[in-house]
Structures are given as C-alpha cells and as structure tokens.
Design an enzyme around this catalytic site. Structure first.
Site, PDB file in Angstrom:
ATOM      1  N   CYS A 156       5.216  -1.310  -3.705  1.00 32.25           N
ATOM      2  CA  CYS A 156       5.239  -0.772  -2.330  1.00 32.25           C
ATOM      3  C   CYS A 156       6.605  -0.913  -1.669  1.00 32.25           C
ATOM      4  O   CYS A 156       6.860  -0.280  -0.644  1.00 32.25           O
ATOM      5  CB  CYS A 156       4.176  -1.449  -1.479  1.00 32.25           C
ATOM      6  SG  CYS A 156       2.511  -1.165  -2.093  1.00 32.25           S
ATOM      7  N   HIS A 184       6.138  -0.679   6.086  1.00 30.31           N
ATOM      8  CA  HIS A 184       5.206  -0.250   5.040  1.00 30.31           C
ATOM      9  C   HIS A 184       3.800  -0.300   5.633  1.00 30.31           C
ATOM     10  O   HIS A 184       3.430  -1.245   6.326  1.00 30.31           O
ATOM     11  CB  HIS A 184       5.331  -1.189   3.844  1.00 30.31           C
ATOM     12  CG  HIS A 184       4.259  -0.986   2.830  1.00 30.31           C
ATOM     13  ND1 HIS A 184       3.931   0.259   2.347  1.00 30.31           N
ATOM     14  CD2 HIS A 184       3.421  -1.865   2.217  1.00 30.31           C
ATOM     15  CE1 HIS A 184       2.937   0.133   1.487  1.00 30.31           C
ATOM     16  NE2 HIS A 184       2.617  -1.140   1.387  1.00 30.31           N
ATOM     17  N   ASN A 230      -2.708   2.928   2.488  1.00 29.97           N
ATOM     18  CA  ASN A 230      -1.484   2.388   1.893  1.00 29.97           C
ATOM     19  C   ASN A 230      -1.049   3.327   0.770  1.00 29.97           C
ATOM     20  O   ASN A 230      -1.694   3.384  -0.274  1.00 29.97           O
ATOM     21  CB  ASN A 230      -1.785   0.980   1.364  1.00 29.97           C
ATOM     22  CG  ASN A 230      -0.590   0.338   0.686  1.00 29.97           C
ATOM     23  OD1 ASN A 230       0.402   0.994   0.380  1.00 29.97           O
ATOM     24  ND2 ASN A 230      -0.700  -0.953   0.428  1.00 29.97           N
TER      25      ASN A 230
HETATM   26  N1  COA Z   1     -16.565  -3.917   3.032  1.00 28.12           N
HETATM   27  C1  COA Z   1     -17.352  -4.902   3.442  1.00 28.12           C
HETATM   28  N2  COA Z   1     -17.139  -6.201   3.125  1.00 28.12           N
HETATM   29  C2  COA Z   1     -16.055  -6.478   2.377  1.00 28.12           C
HETATM   30  C3  COA Z   1     -15.186  -5.478   1.905  1.00 28.12           C
HETATM   31  C4  COA Z   1     -15.479  -4.151   2.255  1.00 28.12           C
HETATM   32  N3  COA Z   1     -14.720  -3.117   1.859  1.00 28.12           N
HETATM   33  N4  COA Z   1     -14.223  -6.059   1.181  1.00 28.12           N
HETATM   34  C5  COA Z   1     -14.452  -7.365   1.177  1.00 28.12           C
HETATM   35  N5  COA Z   1     -15.561  -7.613   1.896  1.00 28.12           N
HETATM   36  C6  COA Z   1     -16.198  -8.912   2.146  1.00 28.12           C
HETATM   37  C7  COA Z   1     -15.917  -9.890   1.045  1.00 28.12           C
HETATM   38  O1  COA Z   1     -16.804  -9.730  -0.030  1.00 28.12           O
HETATM   39  C8  COA Z   1     -16.060 -11.204   1.765  1.00 28.12           C
HETATM   40  O2  COA Z   1     -17.423 -11.507   1.829  1.00 28.12           O
HETATM   41  P1  COA Z   1     -17.943 -12.959   1.384  1.00 28.12           P
HETATM   42  O3  COA Z   1     -17.275 -13.894   2.365  1.00 28.12           O
HETATM   43  O4  COA Z   1     -19.408 -12.841   1.533  1.00 28.12           O
HETATM   44  O5  COA Z   1     -17.441 -13.145  -0.010  1.00 28.12           O
HETATM   45  C9  COA Z   1     -15.586 -10.911   3.173  1.00 28.12           C
HETATM   46  O6  COA Z   1     -15.630  -9.478   3.323  1.00 28.12           O
HETATM   47  C10 COA Z   1     -14.180 -11.368   3.444  1.00 28.12           C
HETATM   48  O7  COA Z   1     -13.367 -10.976   2.346  1.00 28.12           O
HETATM   49  P2  COA Z   1     -11.823 -11.235   2.338  1.00 28.12           P
HETATM   50  O8  COA Z   1     -11.256 -10.710   1.055  1.00 28.12           O
HETATM   51  O9  COA Z   1     -11.564 -12.657   2.709  1.00 28.12           O
HETATM   52  O10 COA Z   1     -11.401 -10.267   3.548  1.00 28.12           O
HETATM   53  P3  COA Z   1     -10.052 -10.208   4.317  1.00 28.12           P
HETATM   54  O11 COA Z   1     -10.253 -10.437   5.747  1.00 28.12           O
HETATM   55  O12 COA Z   1      -8.951 -10.978   3.641  1.00 28.12           O
HETATM   56  O13 COA Z   1      -9.685  -8.655   4.175  1.00 28.12           O
HETATM   57  C11 COA Z   1      -8.207  -7.286   2.888  1.00 28.12           C
HETATM   58  C12 COA Z   1      -9.483  -8.117   2.895  1.00 28.12           C
HETATM   59  C13 COA Z   1      -7.975  -6.758   1.501  1.00 28.12           C
HETATM   60  C14 COA Z   1      -8.397  -6.165   3.869  1.00 28.12           C
HETATM   61  C15 COA Z   1      -7.025  -8.183   3.348  1.00 28.12           C
HETATM   62  O14 COA Z   1      -7.028  -9.382   2.606  1.00 28.12           O
HETATM   63  C16 COA Z   1      -5.706  -7.527   3.182  1.00 28.12           C
HETATM   64  O15 COA Z   1      -5.449  -6.485   3.733  1.00 28.12           O
HETATM   65  N6  COA Z   1      -4.794  -8.169   2.423  1.00 28.12           N
HETATM   66  C17 COA Z   1      -3.487  -7.610   2.184  1.00 28.12           C
HETATM   67  C18 COA Z   1      -3.598  -6.578   1.122  1.00 28.12           C
HETATM   68  C19 COA Z   1      -2.424  -5.698   1.060  1.00 28.12           C
HETATM   69  O16 COA Z   1      -1.875  -5.304   2.064  1.00 28.12           O
HETATM   70  N7  COA Z   1      -2.031  -5.361  -0.151  1.00 28.12           N
HETATM   71  C20 COA Z   1      -1.011  -4.444  -0.405  1.00 28.12           C
HETATM   72  C21 COA Z   1       0.292  -5.098  -0.246  1.00 28.12           C
HETATM   73  S1  COA Z   1       1.529  -3.902  -0.479  1.00 28.12           S
END
Ligand code: COA
Length: 325
Positions: A112, A252, A282
């Site tokens: 990215c 980004h 993204n």
């Molecule tokens: N819909 C509903 N629930 C979801 C879900 C979805 N699409 N994705 C995950 N969950 C659930 C998980 O299963 C978890 O449930 P649990 O506690 O029962 O296991 C809960 O939501 C929290 O999951 P978590 O992964 O801790 O969520 P989060 O708040 O960290 O959000 C992202 C997840 C991916 C949105 C976030 O971590 C993020 O954006 N990270 C950066 C990623 C990124 O930018 N990557 C590219 C870099 S260039």
C-alpha cells in the site's frame, strides 16, 4: 531541480460492491463495516480486466491532463502488489498499451506504500536530470487476492488505478521531500503467503486460501497510526513546516479510524483531509493517486497549496511526501 506533478488521472472499474452485497454472502452488516472502517462500497474489476488495463486508463487521463504524448515519456513506473503476471512487469504491458515506445518501464513492490515509493524513484530520476517525463502509476486488482470467506479482510479492499506525470519544476515548487521507511521484521502482519516461490501454487494453497490476504488487523492498526504520525512530523520538520501549514492531507485510504487518529496526533482538522475510502475501500498502491486526482478534478487543490501524502502498508512500509502544488 525539483520534480513536479504536471498531470493526474485515475480509473475505477464499473462494478460496485456494497456492504449490503457482502452481507448477503458472509456474517457481517453494513453498520459494522461503516463503524469499524468507514467503507460503504468498493469497485471490482471485470473478469477480463487486469491491473494493466486499470493502469492504462489512469495513465491516459494523466497524459491528457498534462498534454503530453506517450512518445515523450522517458520512464514508466507501476507500483502494484497485484501484477498481471510474475513477469514481464505490468509497467512493460502498460508501455505496450500506451505505445510509449521511448520509455523504460519497471514495476515496484511496496504494497500500500507502493505509490510513494515509486514517486520517490521517479523524483530521483528527474532531480538527477536523467529523465524529463516520468509516469508514476499505482494500480491494483485487490479483489483477486481477497478471501471472500474471511470477514476480517474481504470488507476492506477494492480495485482501482491512479497515475501522475512528473516533470522538472521551478526549484521552489513540486515535490519538496519524500521520506521512506520499512520494518521487514513485521512482514507477517499483512501478507499473501502462498502462490510465490516460498509456498508455490498447489492444491493445499488453494484449499487453505493461502493465495489470499492474511492480516493481523489489530496490530496493523496500531503500527499504522504510530508510523503515519511519525513520518508526517518527519516530513514537516525536514522542511521547517508545521501541521497548520498543510492545506490538504492525502493519506492512504485504509480505514477512517486510522485517518482520524492521525489527524488527532497532528492536531489537524477533518476539513483538511481528502477521504474517498467510503466509495472505494482500500485500493492499496492506487489509493493516494486516486484521491489526489479526485481532489484536483473537483477544484479542491489550488496552485501553491501544500499537500502532505502519507502511506502505510505491507512490508511493513510507510512513507510521506510533501508537495507544493
Ligand atoms: N463483520 C462483523 N464482525 C466482524 C467483522 C465483520 N466484517 N470482522 C471482524 N468481526 C468481529 C470479529 O470476529 C471479532 O469478534 P469476536 O470478538 O467475537 O472474535 C470482533 O468483530 C472484533 O474483531 P477485531 O478484528 O478485533 O476488530 P477491529 O476493531 O480490530 O476491526 C479491522 C478490524 C480489520 C477493521 C481493523 O483491525 C483494521 O482496520 N485494521 C487495520 C487494517 C488495515 O488497515 N490494513 C491495511 C493496511 S495497508
């Protein structure tokens, strides 16, 4: 001599995939996706569209806006994590499509952060006087690397391309500085483990979806906020500038919560940031030139404005660029 962006272009595929569409396939909701990421919909490339097709269309627009002919391009750089093939480079395929017969062409891989890495390479060729016109493209078909059964990742990404044309500038204008960073010890926070030479294609790779994006979302989130804040201040300090001097922040487009956390760190208002991830998700290396092109075309960016680009991605890699428009 400095390098200046003299033309911009972008392209997104026609097909729109909304959060509601995804919620029909997996256990998620529009509410969860919007609240946790800010993404509402993304574009998906047609079956017969490859990364070079998206890149070509963005490049054509950039050339048109700069009023430069393909034969006058000296170098084509394509930043992509989703090349058409292992080789030849996607840049060579774009060269052929453009009929840019006098250009050298190669790809660059920094996930990215790829666009800012490629911009830095193009900038160096202009600064050194080696080349006069450099086409820098960020293009991705992320949907081909997406595991559509993984609700933690499939909601995030989209397909797009953005392009800029670089040329020599007045010494006070153009790209003021670019800062690049990597931390290879964190390579496994976001990666596509299978399908390359480490884990070659096999039935197991397909069955276990190892040829798709694997991400440790929470950890990636934390490092992103910290490193984007740091590299933004590094760029400003290097130029004797302050966050209040920035007219437009073009980060980004990974996650709205990451962007807002960075704004808080920099004490910058939401009005200064260009955001379009709600429409495109993204788009990896395409996200910054896509957002830039949108803001240029709708007239938000004016001559002499100060632009701060911030990128973050797999590798891990992160980068900033300050540009006097
Ligand atoms: N819909 C509903 N629930 C979801 C879900 C979805 N699409 N994705 C995950 N969950 C659930 C998980 O299963 C978890 O449930 P649990 O506690 O029962 O296991 C809960 O939501 C929290 O999951 P978590 O992964 O801790 O969520 P989060 O708040 O960290 O959000 C992202 C997840 C991916 C949105 C976030 O971590 C993020 O954006 N990270 C950066 C990623 C990124 O930018 N990557 C590219 C870099 S260039």
């Amino acid at each position: 001599m400095r390098a200046q962006i003299i033309g911009t272009g972008s392209y997104v595929p026609e097909t729109v995939l909304t959060n509601a569409d995804i919620a029909k396939r997996i256990d998620t909701t529009d509410h969860w996706i919007v609240e946790r990421t800010g993404v509402r919909e993304r574009r998906i490339a047609a079956k017969d569209e490859a990364t070079s097709d998206l890149a070509y269309k963005a490049a054509l627009q950039a050339l048109e806006s700069a009023e430069v002919l393909p034969k006058d391009i000296d170098l084509i750089l394509v930043a992509t994590a989703t090349p058409d093939m292992f080789f030849p480079s996607t840049a060579c395929i774009v060269q052929d499509k453009l009929k840019a017969v006098n250009a050298a062409a190669f790809d660059l891989s920094a996930a990215c952060s790829g666009f800012l890495y490629a911009l830095s390479v193009g900038e160096q060729y202009i600064r050194s006087g080696t080349y006069r016109k450099v086409l820098v493209i960020g293009a991705e078909v992320m949907s081909r690397l997406t595991d559509w059964t993984d609700r933690r990742t499939c909601i995030l990404f989209g397909d797009a391309a953005g392009a800029v044309l670089l040329s020599a500038a007045h010494p006070h204008d153009g790209i003021l500085s670019i800062h690049l960073h990597s931390d290879g010890s964190l390579w496994d926070l976001i990666c596509v483990p299978g399908g390359g030479t480490a884990i070659p294609p096999s039935e197991k790779v397909l069955m276990e979806h190892l040829n798709t994006i694997k991400m440790k979302g929470n950890e990636t989130f934390k490092v992103a906020v910290r490193s984007l804040g740091e590299v933004a201040l590094e760029a400003l300090q290097a130029n004797g500038l302050h966050p209040s001097d920035v007219d437009h922040l073009i980060p980004h487009q990974a996650n709205l919560r990451i962007i807002h956390a960075v704004l808080t760190r920099l004490h910058m208002s939401k009005g200064k940031v260009v955001v379009n991830l709600d429409k495109y998700g993204n788009t990896s290396a395409a996200s910054i030139p896509l957002a830039l092109d949108e803001a240029v075309r709708d007239g938000r960016i004016k001559k002499k404005d100060l632009l701060l680009f911030l990128a973050f991605g797999g590798g891990l890699t992160w980068a900033s660029a300050l540009v006097r428009w």
